[in-house]
Motif scaffolding. Structure first.
Motif, PDB file in Angstrom:
ATOM      1  N   ALA A 203      46.687  39.191  51.586  1.00 24.25           N
ATOM      2  CA  ALA A 203      45.943  38.579  50.482  1.00 24.25           C
ATOM      3  C   ALA A 203      44.790  39.473  50.036  1.00 24.25           C
ATOM      4  CB  ALA A 203      45.423  37.205  50.906  1.00 24.25           C
ATOM      5  N   ILE A 204      44.079  40.064  50.998  1.00 25.98           N
ATOM      6  CA  ILE A 204      42.975  40.963  50.656  1.00 25.98           C
ATOM      7  C   ILE A 204      43.501  42.190  49.922  1.00 25.98           C
ATOM      8  CG2 ILE A 204      41.169  42.444  51.608  1.00 25.98           C
ATOM      9  CD1 ILE A 204      40.916  40.437  53.915  1.00 25.98           C
ATOM     10  N   ALA A 205      44.625  42.728  50.395  1.00 27.51           N
ATOM     11  CA  ALA A 205      45.215  43.900  49.742  1.00 27.51           C
ATOM     12  C   ALA A 205      45.640  43.571  48.311  1.00 27.51           C
ATOM     13  CB  ALA A 205      46.407  44.403  50.548  1.00 27.51           C
ATOM     14  N   VAL A 206      46.236  42.401  48.120  1.00 23.74           N
ATOM     15  CA  VAL A 206      46.656  41.992  46.776  1.00 23.74           C
ATOM     16  C   VAL A 206      45.445  41.822  45.866  1.00 23.74           C
ATOM     17  CG1 VAL A 206      47.678  40.098  45.444  1.00 23.74           C
ATOM     18  CG2 VAL A 206      48.818  40.930  47.506  1.00 23.74           C
ATOM     19  N   CYS A 207      44.378  41.260  46.400  1.00 21.28           N
ATOM     20  CA  CYS A 207      43.153  41.071  45.618  1.00 21.28           C
ATOM     21  C   CYS A 207      42.576  42.419  45.171  1.00 21.28           C
ATOM     22  CB  CYS A 207      42.135  40.297  46.443  1.00 21.28           C
ATOM     23  SG  CYS A 207      40.583  39.960  45.576  1.00 21.28           S
ATOM     24  N   LEU A 208      42.463  43.348  46.110  1.00 22.80           N
ATOM     25  CA  LEU A 208      41.948  44.678  45.774  1.00 22.80           C
ATOM     26  C   LEU A 208      42.892  45.401  44.815  1.00 22.80           C
ATOM     27  CD1 LEU A 208      40.694  45.841  49.293  1.00 22.80           C
ATOM     28  CD2 LEU A 208      39.266  45.347  47.297  1.00 22.80           C
ATOM     29  N   GLY A 209      44.182  45.237  45.036  1.00 20.84           N
ATOM     30  CA  GLY A 209      45.160  45.866  44.150  1.00 20.84           C
ATOM     31  C   GLY A 209      45.082  45.321  42.737  1.00 20.84           C
ATOM     32  N   SER A 210      44.883  44.018  42.612  1.00 16.41           N
ATOM     33  CA  SER A 210      44.781  43.401  41.286  1.00 16.41           C
ATOM     34  C   SER A 210      43.549  43.901  40.541  1.00 16.41           C
ATOM     35  CB  SER A 210      44.732  41.873  41.422  1.00 16.41           C
ATOM     36  OG  SER A 210      45.894  41.383  42.054  1.00 16.41           O
ATOM     37  N   MET A 211      42.433  43.995  41.249  1.00 15.98           N
ATOM     38  CA  MET A 211      41.208  44.486  40.612  1.00 15.98           C
ATOM     39  C   MET A 211      41.344  45.960  40.231  1.00 15.98           C
ATOM     40  SD  MET A 211      38.083  42.583  42.645  1.00 15.98           S
ATOM     41  CE  MET A 211      38.479  43.279  44.246  1.00 15.98           C
ATOM     42  N   THR A 212      42.028  46.728  41.074  1.00 20.00           N
ATOM     43  CA  THR A 212      42.261  48.141  40.755  1.00 20.00           C
ATOM     44  C   THR A 212      43.142  48.273  39.523  1.00 20.00           C
ATOM     45  OG1 THR A 212      42.130  48.662  43.117  1.00 20.00           O
ATOM     46  CG2 THR A 212      43.062  50.344  41.676  1.00 20.00           C
ATOM     47  N   TYR A 213      44.185  47.469  39.468  1.00 23.20           N
ATOM     48  CA  TYR A 213      45.082  47.477  38.303  1.00 23.20           C
ATOM     49  C   TYR A 213      44.304  47.148  37.030  1.00 23.20           C
ATOM     50  CZ  TYR A 213      48.847  46.108  35.143  1.00 23.20           C
ATOM     51  OH  TYR A 213      49.683  46.000  34.056  1.00 23.20           O
ATOM     52  N   TYR A 214      43.434  46.163  37.116  1.00 21.60           N
ATOM     53  CA  TYR A 214      42.657  45.742  35.947  1.00 21.60           C
ATOM     54  C   TYR A 214      41.777  46.884  35.443  1.00 21.60           C
ATOM     55  CZ  TYR A 214      39.276  43.148  33.124  1.00 21.60           C
ATOM     56  OH  TYR A 214      38.478  42.716  32.099  1.00 21.60           O
ATOM     57  N   HIS A 215      41.125  47.578  36.357  1.00 24.85           N
ATOM     58  CA  HIS A 215      40.228  48.659  35.949  1.00 24.85           C
ATOM     59  C   HIS A 215      40.995  49.874  35.425  1.00 24.85           C
ATOM     60  CE1 HIS A 215      37.034  46.418  38.009  1.00 24.85           C
ATOM     61  NE2 HIS A 215      36.187  47.198  37.371  1.00 24.85           N
ATOM     62  N   ILE A 216      42.192  50.106  35.943  1.00 24.91           N
ATOM     63  CA  ILE A 216      42.954  51.282  35.511  1.00 24.91           C
ATOM     64  C   ILE A 216      43.694  51.017  34.207  1.00 24.91           C
ATOM     65  CG2 ILE A 216      44.902  52.791  36.074  1.00 24.91           C
ATOM     66  CD1 ILE A 216      44.100  52.621  38.991  1.00 24.91           C
ATOM     67  N   TYR A 217      44.403  49.897  34.132  1.00 25.29           N
ATOM     68  CA  TYR A 217      45.304  49.665  33.009  1.00 25.29           C
ATOM     69  C   TYR A 217      44.691  48.825  31.891  1.00 25.29           C
ATOM     70  CZ  TYR A 217      49.003  51.606  35.904  1.00 25.29           C
ATOM     71  OH  TYR A 217      49.774  52.449  36.668  1.00 25.29           O
ATOM     72  N   VAL A 218      43.677  48.027  32.185  1.00 20.48           N
ATOM     73  CA  VAL A 218      43.049  47.198  31.149  1.00 20.48           C
ATOM     74  C   VAL A 218      41.764  47.841  30.645  1.00 20.48           C
ATOM     75  CG1 VAL A 218      42.079  44.936  30.608  1.00 20.48           C
ATOM     76  CG2 VAL A 218      44.061  45.110  32.129  1.00 20.48           C
ATOM     77  N   LEU A 219      40.909  48.241  31.576  1.00 23.36           N
ATOM     78  CA  LEU A 219      39.636  48.838  31.185  1.00 23.36           C
ATOM     79  C   LEU A 219      39.695  50.360  31.124  1.00 23.36           C
ATOM     80  CD1 LEU A 219      37.148  46.690  33.314  1.00 23.36           C
ATOM     81  CD2 LEU A 219      37.909  46.306  30.965  1.00 23.36           C
ATOM     82  N   GLY A 220      40.815  50.933  31.524  1.00 28.08           N
ATOM     83  CA  GLY A 220      40.908  52.388  31.619  1.00 28.08           C
ATOM     84  C   GLY A 220      40.629  53.108  30.322  1.00 28.08           C
ATOM     85  N   SER A 221      41.139  52.581  29.213  1.00 26.62           N
ATOM     86  CA  SER A 221      40.965  53.254  27.918  1.00 26.62           C
ATOM     87  C   SER A 221      39.524  53.224  27.432  1.00 26.62           C
ATOM     88  CB  SER A 221      41.877  52.603  26.871  1.00 26.62           C
ATOM     89  OG  SER A 221      41.583  51.213  26.760  1.00 26.62           O
ATOM     90  N   THR A 222      38.749  52.269  27.920  1.00 27.20           N
ATOM     91  CA  THR A 222      37.351  52.160  27.490  1.00 27.20           C
ATOM     92  C   THR A 222      36.381  52.725  28.514  1.00 27.20           C
ATOM     93  OG1 THR A 222      37.164  49.928  28.439  1.00 27.20           O
ATOM     94  CG2 THR A 222      37.892  50.100  26.145  1.00 27.20           C
ATOM     95  N   ALA A 223      36.892  53.082  29.684  1.00 22.49           N
ATOM     96  CA  ALA A 223      36.017  53.583  30.745  1.00 22.49           C
ATOM     97  C   ALA A 223      35.604  55.024  30.461  1.00 22.49           C
ATOM     98  CB  ALA A 223      36.729  53.501  32.093  1.00 22.49           C
ATOM     99  N   ASN A 224      34.490  55.393  31.029  1.00 22.72           N
ATOM    100  CA  ASN A 224      33.967  56.754  30.870  1.00 22.72           C
ATOM    101  C   ASN A 224      34.657  57.677  31.871  1.00 22.72           C
ATOM    102  OD1 ASN A 224      32.441  58.935  30.070  1.00 22.72           O
ATOM    103  ND2 ASN A 224      30.661  58.368  31.335  1.00 22.72           N
TER     104      ASN A 224
END
Length: 321
Positions: A203-224
């Motif tokens: 569960a912890i791994a899935v949680c961290l993986g989900s947050m990583t996915y969000y930052h890479i694929y959702v926020l990635g284009s707007t990140a510095n």
């Protein structure tokens, strides 16, 4: 030699080869830009190599009899050795979390990556899997039965003789969930501890993986972050996800099946025979997947194979004496 032995032995050899190659590739071809992640990869590969060697030496078997009696034993007539093997194979549950934590911090909180060079933080990362190992080991040796004579152990001895043509007399860790028609509460508590560790880590791994996915694929284009760095983050994230899927298929699901189905009085079908066979496959495929998903590694290894000795094109010299 049975088909089981052929598959098991071939994966042991395969695991030794793939993880040795992976260790070499990490040391030789890892980019400096990966930073401390190189050391994490070294630890994971070295531990996989250790698991392969451990399985080659012990070769334990899992059996379930009368649908409610679970047992695991290594052919060394020692319960502590069996418990050592089982506990060692649960450490990747925690290592998986550390892997995802690094990937999450690298994209969401890069300033935190400095902690992976901090001695106290590194010590804490070592202590966590050690605590998990100790808990699993103590529960196996002190709560599970199999020390003396008991009906569950006797049935497992007989079943091992039927399946293996040579009975495994000692070294059993037994979980007899229902004795005389009554639920065995201590064994049920042991099962709950095992499930908390397995499901909690996942569960912890899935949680961290989900947050990583969000930052890479959702926020990635707007990140510095540069396009090249973002591409590298995506590639490493895919690698971590696949590395997580390997123990999920080869370790998590078999462990959950053979531990939980008997308490429900459900037949395990092929899972008891497949459990340790799949466990032996895990390190081999884990090393292979990392090599395949990291172009620097497989290209470097292929380059060594294809490399030809340079021909001496210099003009010959002759002695004038």
């Amino acid at each position: 030699m049975s088909l089981y032995d052929i598959i098991e032995d071939s994966h042991i050899v395969y695991g030794l080869i793939t993880n040795s190659l992976l260790l070499f590739a990490i040391l030789r071809f890892t980019r400096k830009s990966l930073g401390a992640y190189k050391h994490l990869q070294l630890i994971f590969a070295a531990y996989d190599l250790f698991l392969v060697t451990l399985h080659a030496v012990l070769k334990p078997r899992v059996m379930v009899v009368e649908t409610t009696i679970f047992g695991v034993a290594a052919d060394w007539d020692n319960r502590y050795i069996t418990a050592f093997y089982c506990s060692c194979n649960t450490v990747p549950f925690v290592l998986m979390i550390i892997d995802f934590l690094y990937r999450y911090w690298s994209i969401a909180k890069p300033h935190q990556l400095g902690l992976f060079h901090n001695g106290k933080f590194i010590m804490m990362l070592n202590i966590i899997p050690l605590i998990e190992y100790i808990i699993w080991f103590v529960v196996c040796t002190e709560v599970l039965t199999g020390k003396g004579d008991e009906i569950g152990k006797t049935l497992l001895q007989q079943e091992s003789g039927r399946r293996l043509a040579k009975p495994m007399m000692e070294g059993w860790l037994v979980m007899n969930y229902w004795e005389n028609g009554e639920l065995n509460v201590p064994i049920l508590c042991a099962l709950m501890v095992f499930n908390v560790i397995m499901f909690g880590c996942f569960a912890i791994a899935v949680c961290l993986g989900s947050m990583t996915y969000y930052h890479i694929y959702v926020l990635g284009s707007t990140a510095n972050i540069s396009a090249h760095a973002l591409h590298m983050q995506r590639k490493l994230f895919v690698s971590v996800c696949v590395q997580t899927a390997i123990p999920l298929v080869f370790v998590y699901i078999p462990y959950i099946a053979v531990l939980n189905l008997p308490v429900l009085n459900f037949p395990v079908y092929f899972w008891d025979d497949a459990c340790m066979l799949l466990t032996s496959c895990f390190p081999a495929w884990d090393g292979f997947i990392v090599i395949v998903l990291m172009p620097d590694y497989w290209k470097g290894l292929v380059g060594i194979i294809k490399r030809k000795p340079k021909e001496n094109t210099s003009a010959p010299t002759y002695s004038t004496r």
